[in-house]
Each structure stands twice: as structure tokens, then as C-alpha cells.
Design a protein around this motif. Structure first.
Motif, mmCIF file in Angstrom:
data_model
loop_
_atom_site.group_PDB
_atom_site.id
_atom_site.type_symbol
_atom_site.label_atom_id
_atom_site.label_comp_id
_atom_site.label_asym_id
_atom_site.label_seq_id
_atom_site.Cartn_x
_atom_site.Cartn_y
_atom_site.Cartn_z
ATOM 1 N N GLU A 151 -7.785 -2.795 4.436
ATOM 2 C CA GLU A 151 -6.974 -2.151 3.796
ATOM 3 C C GLU A 151 -6.800 -2.348 2.070
ATOM 4 O O GLU A 151 -6.766 -1.450 1.327
ATOM 5 N N MET A 154 -1.105 -7.161 4.791
ATOM 6 C CA MET A 154 -2.224 -6.119 4.671
ATOM 7 C C MET A 154 -3.559 -6.824 5.346
ATOM 8 O O MET A 154 -3.740 -7.844 5.113
ATOM 9 N N ALA A 181 0.823 -1.227 -0.008
ATOM 10 C CA ALA A 181 0.055 -0.053 -0.044
ATOM 11 C C ALA A 181 0.905 1.461 0.089
ATOM 12 O O ALA A 181 0.779 1.853 0.975
#
Length: 150
Positions: free
Chosen positions: A68, A64, A49
């Protein structure tokens, strides 16, 4: 039935995993990994990300959370994200970790196998982003033309 030599067994295995052969099981794998959501999930997990700086993405692979990934992958439905993550986990490309907290924390991370595929796919993603203007211009040139005779 005759016994096969090691060389014959290797030759047979090579034929069995030839994607140009209709019955080859590798075709199912190619179908799965060529899916746009698979590509984007691998890119997200591989980039961790990232923050966008101009047109370059920076980031390292990291675990993650589901939420997310859902925020990062604009347009993906909850059902599609869940199905895709499960298929990637089944194939050994992604690992799922559950931490017993309240509420339960679930994270997804690329495995070594997933990282090797990510390395190949990030080049494809970069190519698509770099050459999209050219592709769109070519489509505009091509589309008004009449269809070629059959």
C-alpha cells in the motif's frame, strides 16, 4: 572530579542537545526526519491512505501494508522504502507487525512518538502544497538574474 549539582547536570544536558552545536546528536535526527521520504511515509501512515476530495485529504492513522505504501508513494524505490521504514522503526517512530499468514502479512503503523512527529509534519506538507505556486513564481523571477558577486 567534582560532583555536579542537578542544575549543572540540566544545563549540561541542554548544551548537549543544542542543534546549533556541531557535535549535537540531535542533528542526525534532524537530518533523518527532514528527508522527503520520511515526511511522505509519516503523512501516508498518518492519513491512512486517504481518498482525495478536492484538495483536502481525509483519513485516520491506521496500519498499512508495504505494498500500500509503495503504491501511494509514487517514485520511491523498493530499496529506499525498505531502508526508510527500517530507520523509522529503529527510531521508534513506526512499528512493524508480522502476521503469520500465507504469504506473511507485514504492516507498518505510527507509534505514539511517530504520531507526535506526524502532527508537526502534516502542517509542513500542507504548507508546501498550498504555497507551491508562489515558490515556483519566485523561482522564475529569481533564476534569470545574474549571480551576485562573491
Amino acid at each position: 572530579m567534582a560532583t555536579k549539582t542537578a542544575a549543572q547536570q540540566r544545563a549540561q544536558a541542554k548544551v548537549e542537545y543544542d542543534a546549533f552545536v556541531a557535535a549535537c546528536p540531535s542533528r542526525r535526527l534532524l537530518d533523518r526526519i527532514s528527508d522527503k521520504w520520511v515526511t511522505l511515509i509519516l503523512a501516508a501512515l498518518g492519513n491512512g491512505a486517504p481518498q482525495r476530495l478536492g484538495t483536502d485529504c481525509v483519513g485516520e492513522p491506521r496500519p498499512m501494508r508495504y505494498s500500500e505504501l509503495a503504491r501511494l508513494l509514487a517514485g520511491i524505490s523498493q530499496k529506499m522504502l525498505t531502508q526508510t521504514l527500517r530507520s523509522l522503526e529503529r527510531d521508534g517512530l513506526v512499528s512493524r507487525s508480522v502476521t503469520p499468514t500465507v504469504p506473511v502479512t507485514v504492516t507498518y503503523e505510527l507509534t505514539d512518538l511517530g504520531l507526535s512527529l506526524y502532527e508537526m509534519m502534516r502542517g509542513l506538507k500542507a504548507w508546501a502544497e498550498t504555497h507551491m505556486d508562489e515558490v515556483l513564481a519566485n523561482r522564475e523571477t529569481y533564476d534569470p538574474r545574474p549571480a551576485p558577486p562573491a
